[in-house]
Scaffold this motif. Structure first.
Motif, PDB file in Angstrom:
ATOM      1  N   THR A  97       0.839  -1.201   0.000  1.00 18.08           N
ATOM      2  CA  THR A  97       0.000   0.000   0.000  1.00 18.08           C
ATOM      3  C   THR A  97       0.874   1.250   0.000  1.00 18.08           C
ATOM      4  O   THR A  97       0.582   2.224  -0.712  1.00 18.08           O
ATOM      5  CB  THR A  97      -0.943  -0.015   1.211  1.00 18.08           C
ATOM      6  OG1 THR A  97      -1.693  -1.236   1.214  1.00 18.08           O
ATOM      7  CG2 THR A  97      -1.907   1.154   1.174  1.00 18.08           C
ATOM      8  N   TYR A 119      -2.531  -5.121  -0.453  1.00 18.19           N
ATOM      9  CA  TYR A 119      -3.863  -4.537  -0.511  1.00 18.19           C
ATOM     10  C   TYR A 119      -3.799  -3.177  -1.196  1.00 18.19           C
ATOM     11  O   TYR A 119      -2.781  -2.487  -1.135  1.00 18.19           O
ATOM     12  CB  TYR A 119      -4.433  -4.272   0.897  1.00 18.19           C
ATOM     13  CG  TYR A 119      -4.307  -5.364   1.911  1.00 18.19           C
ATOM     14  CD1 TYR A 119      -5.318  -6.306   2.079  1.00 18.19           C
ATOM     15  CD2 TYR A 119      -3.189  -5.440   2.745  1.00 18.19           C
ATOM     16  CE1 TYR A 119      -5.228  -7.300   3.042  1.00 18.19           C
ATOM     17  CE2 TYR A 119      -3.082  -6.426   3.706  1.00 18.19           C
ATOM     18  CZ  TYR A 119      -4.102  -7.359   3.858  1.00 18.19           C
ATOM     19  OH  TYR A 119      -3.986  -8.338   4.811  1.00 18.19           O
ATOM     20  N   ALA A 120      -4.936  -2.753  -1.743  1.00 20.46           N
ATOM     21  CA  ALA A 120      -5.118  -1.348  -2.119  1.00 20.46           C
ATOM     22  C   ALA A 120      -5.737  -0.632  -0.919  1.00 20.46           C
ATOM     23  O   ALA A 120      -6.728   0.098  -1.033  1.00 20.46           O
ATOM     24  CB  ALA A 120      -6.023  -1.250  -3.339  1.00 20.46           C
ATOM     25  N   GLY A 124     -10.009  -0.724   0.374  1.00 23.37           N
ATOM     26  CA  GLY A 124     -10.028  -0.923  -1.065  1.00 23.37           C
ATOM     27  C   GLY A 124     -10.034  -2.370  -1.498  1.00 23.37           C
ATOM     28  O   GLY A 124     -10.334  -2.661  -2.665  1.00 23.37           O
ATOM     29  N   SER A 125      -9.707  -3.307  -0.602  1.00 25.11           N
ATOM     30  CA  SER A 125      -9.531  -4.695  -1.012  1.00 25.11           C
ATOM     31  C   SER A 125     -10.390  -5.699  -0.270  1.00 25.11           C
ATOM     32  O   SER A 125     -10.524  -6.836  -0.733  1.00 25.11           O
ATOM     33  CB  SER A 125      -8.054  -5.098  -0.834  1.00 25.11           C
ATOM     34  OG  SER A 125      -7.210  -4.367  -1.697  1.00 25.11           O
ATOM     35  N   ASP A 192      -8.410   3.423   0.355  1.00 28.78           N
ATOM     36  CA  ASP A 192      -8.936   2.752  -0.838  1.00 28.78           C
ATOM     37  C   ASP A 192      -8.213   3.356  -2.042  1.00 28.78           C
ATOM     38  O   ASP A 192      -8.498   4.487  -2.443  1.00 28.78           O
ATOM     39  CB  ASP A 192     -10.441   2.955  -0.950  1.00 28.78           C
ATOM     40  CG  ASP A 192     -11.035   2.260  -2.174  1.00 28.78           C
ATOM     41  OD1 ASP A 192     -10.262   1.765  -3.017  1.00 28.78           O
ATOM     42  OD2 ASP A 192     -12.275   2.230  -2.289  1.00 28.78           O
ATOM     43  N   ASN A 194      -8.151   1.920  -5.083  1.00 25.31           N
ATOM     44  CA  ASN A 194      -8.623   1.254  -6.294  1.00 25.31           C
ATOM     45  C   ASN A 194      -8.641   2.173  -7.509  1.00 25.31           C
ATOM     46  O   ASN A 194      -8.404   1.725  -8.636  1.00 25.31           O
ATOM     47  CB  ASN A 194     -10.022   0.669  -6.069  1.00 25.31           C
ATOM     48  CG  ASN A 194      -9.954  -0.733  -5.480  1.00 25.31           C
ATOM     49  OD1 ASN A 194      -9.284  -1.605  -6.012  1.00 25.31           O
ATOM     50  ND2 ASN A 194     -10.643  -0.944  -4.375  1.00 25.31           N
ATOM     51  N   GLU A 195      -8.921   3.445  -7.291  1.00 23.11           N
ATOM     52  CA  GLU A 195      -8.958   4.357  -8.430  1.00 23.11           C
ATOM     53  C   GLU A 195      -7.595   4.525  -9.081  1.00 23.11           C
ATOM     54  O   GLU A 195      -7.500   4.870 -10.261  1.00 23.11           O
ATOM     55  CB  GLU A 195      -9.508   5.723  -7.993  1.00 23.11           C
ATOM     56  CG  GLU A 195      -8.786   6.371  -6.801  1.00 23.11           C
ATOM     57  CD  GLU A 195      -7.488   7.071  -7.161  1.00 23.11           C
ATOM     58  OE1 GLU A 195      -7.346   7.460  -8.348  1.00 23.11           O
ATOM     59  OE2 GLU A 195      -6.615   7.205  -6.294  1.00 23.11           O
ATOM     60  N   LEU A 197      -5.354   1.996  -9.515  1.00 20.03           N
ATOM     61  CA  LEU A 197      -4.874   0.784 -10.181  1.00 20.03           C
ATOM     62  C   LEU A 197      -4.953   0.851 -11.706  1.00 20.03           C
ATOM     63  O   LEU A 197      -3.983   0.498 -12.392  1.00 20.03           O
ATOM     64  CB  LEU A 197      -5.613  -0.438  -9.638  1.00 20.03           C
ATOM     65  CG  LEU A 197      -5.513  -0.676  -8.121  1.00 20.03           C
ATOM     66  CD1 LEU A 197      -6.215  -1.981  -7.746  1.00 20.03           C
ATOM     67  CD2 LEU A 197      -4.071  -0.675  -7.641  1.00 20.03           C
ATOM     68  N   GLN A 222      -8.292  -8.934  -8.172  1.00 19.10           N
ATOM     69  CA  GLN A 222      -8.707  -7.537  -8.321  1.00 19.10           C
ATOM     70  C   GLN A 222      -7.576  -6.704  -8.912  1.00 19.10           C
ATOM     71  O   GLN A 222      -7.798  -5.882  -9.814  1.00 19.10           O
ATOM     72  CB  GLN A 222      -9.120  -6.975  -6.963  1.00 19.10           C
ATOM     73  CG  GLN A 222     -10.355  -7.608  -6.344  1.00 19.10           C
ATOM     74  CD  GLN A 222     -10.531  -7.239  -4.884  1.00 19.10           C
ATOM     75  OE1 GLN A 222      -9.880  -6.315  -4.376  1.00 19.10           O
ATOM     76  NE2 GLN A 222     -11.395  -7.960  -4.185  1.00 19.10           N
ATOM     77  N   PHE A 223      -6.369  -6.913  -8.407  1.00 17.98           N
ATOM     78  CA  PHE A 223      -5.212  -6.196  -8.947  1.00 17.98           C
ATOM     79  C   PHE A 223      -4.979  -6.572 -10.409  1.00 17.98           C
ATOM     80  O   PHE A 223      -4.737  -5.702 -11.256  1.00 17.98           O
ATOM     81  CB  PHE A 223      -3.963  -6.527  -8.127  1.00 17.98           C
ATOM     82  CG  PHE A 223      -3.783  -5.709  -6.886  1.00 17.98           C
ATOM     83  CD1 PHE A 223      -2.870  -4.669  -6.847  1.00 17.98           C
ATOM     84  CD2 PHE A 223      -4.502  -5.995  -5.738  1.00 17.98           C
ATOM     85  CE1 PHE A 223      -2.689  -3.911  -5.699  1.00 17.98           C
ATOM     86  CE2 PHE A 223      -4.334  -5.255  -4.586  1.00 17.98           C
ATOM     87  CZ  PHE A 223      -3.425  -4.201  -4.567  1.00 17.98           C
ATOM     88  N   ALA A 226      -7.435  -4.938 -12.748  1.00 16.34           N
ATOM     89  CA  ALA A 226      -7.444  -3.474 -12.805  1.00 16.34           C
ATOM     90  C   ALA A 226      -6.172  -2.874 -13.405  1.00 16.34           C
ATOM     91  O   ALA A 226      -6.234  -1.844 -14.089  1.00 16.34           O
ATOM     92  CB  ALA A 226      -7.659  -2.903 -11.408  1.00 16.34           C
TER      93      ALA A 226
END
Length: 267
Positions: A97, A119-120, A124-125, A192, A194-195, A197, A222-223, A226
């Motif tokens: 992270t 993790y994000a 986020g994860s 989070d 995620n935006e 990635l 997820q990674f 994305a």
């Protein structure tokens, strides 16, 4: 052990080898000693640098109000002070992270990202109920008297830790600072990324233990979905700390990835 001074902080780091730079970012409740097997195993081809983040190991205590940006900026200062950038940047768990935040703030310092069981951010994860359970467990852990404080999280290994690592793990755990851990876990619960990635424009290696119970393979998926340019390597039979549980396999994956994507090469 060497040190730099930046922003009023003293940052400790260990460096080994020669070649393209690889910066290693440890997880929460850890310090740079958890990378011993990577320092030894990768130094023949790479300049391997493992830091003690602010608030851990031999580095300064955290300033008041220190956040994820502060960790990323301190890591950027280390990369710049040692003239390493652009570097391969590898992070495990919480360290991944931090590496993501470094990329978000200073992408020119990052040649590739190596995400190990990470993790994000928890937010986020992980599902919201899992985040709430982890926050509650962290509060219980941190409320314990110092004599009973145990910063060892459940599920770090697929089974019992390798016997040869028990003295190292005990020594690292004994040096964990509760204030640092409280700050980190609070950050993880609210983060989070995620935006970020889909906007990662460097090659990214995902290394995941097949039996990781803390950041399960669904998070790796997820990674992988994305990030535009990813390579996923699953370490069979490993848990959350795959770099300690199966170091040779992790080192092989990192070595091959770094060979394939040398810093400065056009992607």
């Amino acid at each position: 052990m060497e040190f730099i001074e930046t922003g009023g902080l003293r940052i400790a780091y260990e460096r080994a080898g020669e070649g393209p730079p690889l910066v290693l970012v440890h997880g929460a409740a850890e310090d740079g000693r958890v990378w011993q097997l990577q320092l030894a195993g990768l130094a023949e081809e790479l300049t391997v640098v493992a830091w003690d983040e602010p608030g851990a190991g031999r580095s300064s205590d955290l300033p008041e109000g220190f956040g994820l940006a502060g960790y990323a900026d301190a890591l950027a200062a280390l990369v710049e002070a040692l003239d390493l950038g652009p570097a391969h940047v590898a992070g495990v768990s919480w360290g991944g992270t931090v590496a993501l935040e470094l990329y978000r703030r200073r992408p020119e310092l990052v040649a590739t990202l190596i995400m190990i069981d990470t993790y994000a951010g928890w937010k986020g994860s992980l599902p919201a109920d899992e985040v709430r359970a982890r926050v509650a467990g962290a509060r219980e852990m941190l409320a314990a008297p110092r004599a009973e404080f145990d910063p060892t999280f459940p599920g770090l290994f697929a089974g019992d830790p390798p016997p040869e690592l028990v003295p190292l793990l005990a020594a690292v755990s004994a040096d964990v600072r509760p204030a640092t851990l409280a700050q980190q876990l609070g950050i993880m619960a609210e983060t989070d990324l995620n935006e970020l990635l889909p906007r990662i424009a460097v090659p990214t290696l995902l290394v995941w233990g097949s039996l990781d119970a803390r950041s399960p393979l669904t998070v790796a998926g997820q990674f992988e979905d994305a990030i535009p340019d990813t390579t996923l390597v699953v370490i069979e039979g490993a848990g959350h700390l795959s770099h300690l549980e199966h170091p040779d396999q992790v080192n092989d994956a990192v070595r091959e990835f770094c060979r394939t994507h040398p810093p400065g090469a056009k992607q």
